[in-house]
Write a protein that holds these residues in place. Structure first.
Motif, PDB file in Angstrom:
ATOM      1  N   TRP A 164       0.271   0.446   9.871  1.00  0.00           N
ATOM      2  CA  TRP A 164      -0.764   1.366   9.371  1.00  0.00           C
ATOM      3  C   TRP A 164      -1.229   2.286  10.499  1.00  0.00           C
ATOM      4  O   TRP A 164      -1.380   3.490  10.306  1.00  0.00           O
ATOM      5  CB  TRP A 164      -1.940   0.563   8.821  1.00  0.00           C
ATOM      6  N   CYS A 187     -10.267   2.459   1.323  1.00  0.00           N
ATOM      7  CA  CYS A 187      -9.363   1.675   0.474  1.00  0.00           C
ATOM      8  C   CYS A 187      -8.399   0.824   1.272  1.00  0.00           C
ATOM      9  O   CYS A 187      -7.686  -0.010   0.703  1.00  0.00           O
ATOM     10  CB  CYS A 187      -8.572   2.598  -0.445  1.00  0.00           C
ATOM     11  N   GLN A 188      -8.340   1.005   2.563  1.00  0.00           N
ATOM     12  CA  GLN A 188      -7.235   0.461   3.344  1.00  0.00           C
ATOM     13  C   GLN A 188      -7.163  -1.057   3.389  1.00  0.00           C
ATOM     14  O   GLN A 188      -6.067  -1.621   3.399  1.00  0.00           O
ATOM     15  CB  GLN A 188      -7.237   1.053   4.746  1.00  0.00           C
ATOM     16  N   GLN A 229      -5.464  -1.964   0.268  1.00  0.00           N
ATOM     17  CA  GLN A 229      -4.072  -1.522   0.323  1.00  0.00           C
ATOM     18  C   GLN A 229      -3.232  -2.501   1.150  1.00  0.00           C
ATOM     19  O   GLN A 229      -2.138  -2.900   0.743  1.00  0.00           O
ATOM     20  CB  GLN A 229      -3.975  -0.120   0.957  1.00  0.00           C
ATOM     21  N   GLN A 235      -2.711  -5.866  -0.623  1.00  0.00           N
ATOM     22  CA  GLN A 235      -1.721  -5.724  -1.699  1.00  0.00           C
ATOM     23  C   GLN A 235      -0.316  -5.637  -1.103  1.00  0.00           C
ATOM     24  O   GLN A 235       0.621  -6.275  -1.586  1.00  0.00           O
ATOM     25  CB  GLN A 235      -2.016  -4.485  -2.534  1.00  0.00           C
ATOM     26  N   ALA A 236      -0.169  -4.851  -0.037  1.00  0.00           N
ATOM     27  CA  ALA A 236       1.133  -4.698   0.609  1.00  0.00           C
ATOM     28  C   ALA A 236       1.612  -6.019   1.213  1.00  0.00           C
ATOM     29  O   ALA A 236       2.805  -6.336   1.146  1.00  0.00           O
ATOM     30  CB  ALA A 236       1.065  -3.614   1.686  1.00  0.00           C
ATOM     31  N   MET A 289       2.043  -1.090  -5.634  1.00  0.00           N
ATOM     32  CA  MET A 289       0.843  -0.469  -5.086  1.00  0.00           C
ATOM     33  C   MET A 289       0.115   0.433  -6.084  1.00  0.00           C
ATOM     34  O   MET A 289      -0.943   0.981  -5.761  1.00  0.00           O
ATOM     35  CB  MET A 289       1.207   0.348  -3.838  1.00  0.00           C
ATOM     36  N   ASN A 300      -3.719   0.399  -6.539  1.00  0.00           N
ATOM     37  CA  ASN A 300      -4.568   0.635  -5.376  1.00  0.00           C
ATOM     38  C   ASN A 300      -4.682   2.137  -5.162  1.00  0.00           C
ATOM     39  O   ASN A 300      -3.707   2.793  -4.790  1.00  0.00           O
ATOM     40  CB  ASN A 300      -3.986  -0.032  -4.132  1.00  0.00           C
ATOM     41  N   CYS A 348      -6.079   5.696  -3.512  1.00  0.00           N
ATOM     42  CA  CYS A 348      -6.474   6.296  -2.239  1.00  0.00           C
ATOM     43  C   CYS A 348      -6.933   7.723  -2.526  1.00  0.00           C
ATOM     44  O   CYS A 348      -6.111   8.576  -2.863  1.00  0.00           O
ATOM     45  CB  CYS A 348      -5.297   6.292  -1.260  1.00  0.00           C
ATOM     46  N   TYR A 386      -0.521   8.226   0.136  1.00  0.00           N
ATOM     47  CA  TYR A 386       0.540   7.397  -0.460  1.00  0.00           C
ATOM     48  C   TYR A 386       1.877   7.488   0.273  1.00  0.00           C
ATOM     49  O   TYR A 386       2.523   6.453   0.487  1.00  0.00           O
ATOM     50  CB  TYR A 386       0.715   7.724  -1.945  1.00  0.00           C
ATOM     51  N   ILE A 400       1.514   5.355   3.302  1.00  0.00           N
ATOM     52  CA  ILE A 400       1.445   3.944   2.929  1.00  0.00           C
ATOM     53  C   ILE A 400       2.860   3.419   2.694  1.00  0.00           C
ATOM     54  O   ILE A 400       3.231   2.359   3.211  1.00  0.00           O
ATOM     55  CB  ILE A 400       0.560   3.743   1.678  1.00  0.00           C
TER      56      ILE A 400
END
Length: 153
Positions: free
Chosen positions: A89, A100-101, A104, A107-108, A127, A130, A132, A137, A140
């Motif tokens: 990241w 949101c990170q 994110q 989830q990742a 994703m 989620n 952003c 995106y 991400i």
């Protein structure tokens, strides 16, 4: 009646009603504020945590419905020992506003635990819940691919 939870490897007891959302237990009772409140209806993913490795929306998961060990962003890595996704990241400058990170990344992490080499389409599917607002995106997706390669090495 108190509820015992294992969160980020530590045992906690909370004395709250079973219908209290896990999000509020984490933030208000335990001070784990890395998990964010976004929408309150499980539509944005900002509140994503993992329970036994499965990504869940903590705003819609009641305390009484927690079935296993909870992992929050605070339990994924530490400032001096970042998780591979956190490293990716930073490398890909994913965060803009950053709100949101944590969701994110959680989830990742769940995705990579079950699919260590996802395609673009698999990343997009995993994703999609989620959101952003900054629209990072593509970054991400690139960070997830990079993290997958780092995990393989």
């Amino acid at each position: 009646m108190p509820t015992t939870l294992t969160i980020n490897g530590q045992t906690h007891q909370v004395d709250l009603p079973d219908d209290v959302p896990l999000l509020w237990v984490l933030r208000d009772e335990l001070g784990l504020t890395g998990t964010k409140y976004g929408c309150g209806v499980a539509a944005c993913g900002a509140c994503t945590v993992q329970i036994d490795g499965e990504a869940v929306r903590s705003c819609q998961t009641s305390l009484g419905d927690v079935w296993g060990e909870v992992t929050t962003i605070e339990g994924l890595g530490a400032p001096d020992a970042l998780h591979v996704l956190q490293t990716a990241w930073v490398k890909h400058q994913v965060a803009q506003c950053g709100y949101c990170q944590s969701g994110q990344i959680m989830q990742a992490a769940a995705l990579l635990a079950t699919n260590p080499a996802p395609s673009d389409a698999e990343i997009d599917e995993a994703m999609q819940g989620n959101l952003c607002r900054c629209g990072t995106y593509p970054r991400i997706r690139a960070a997830i691919h990079d993290a997958a390669k780092m995990m393989e090495a």
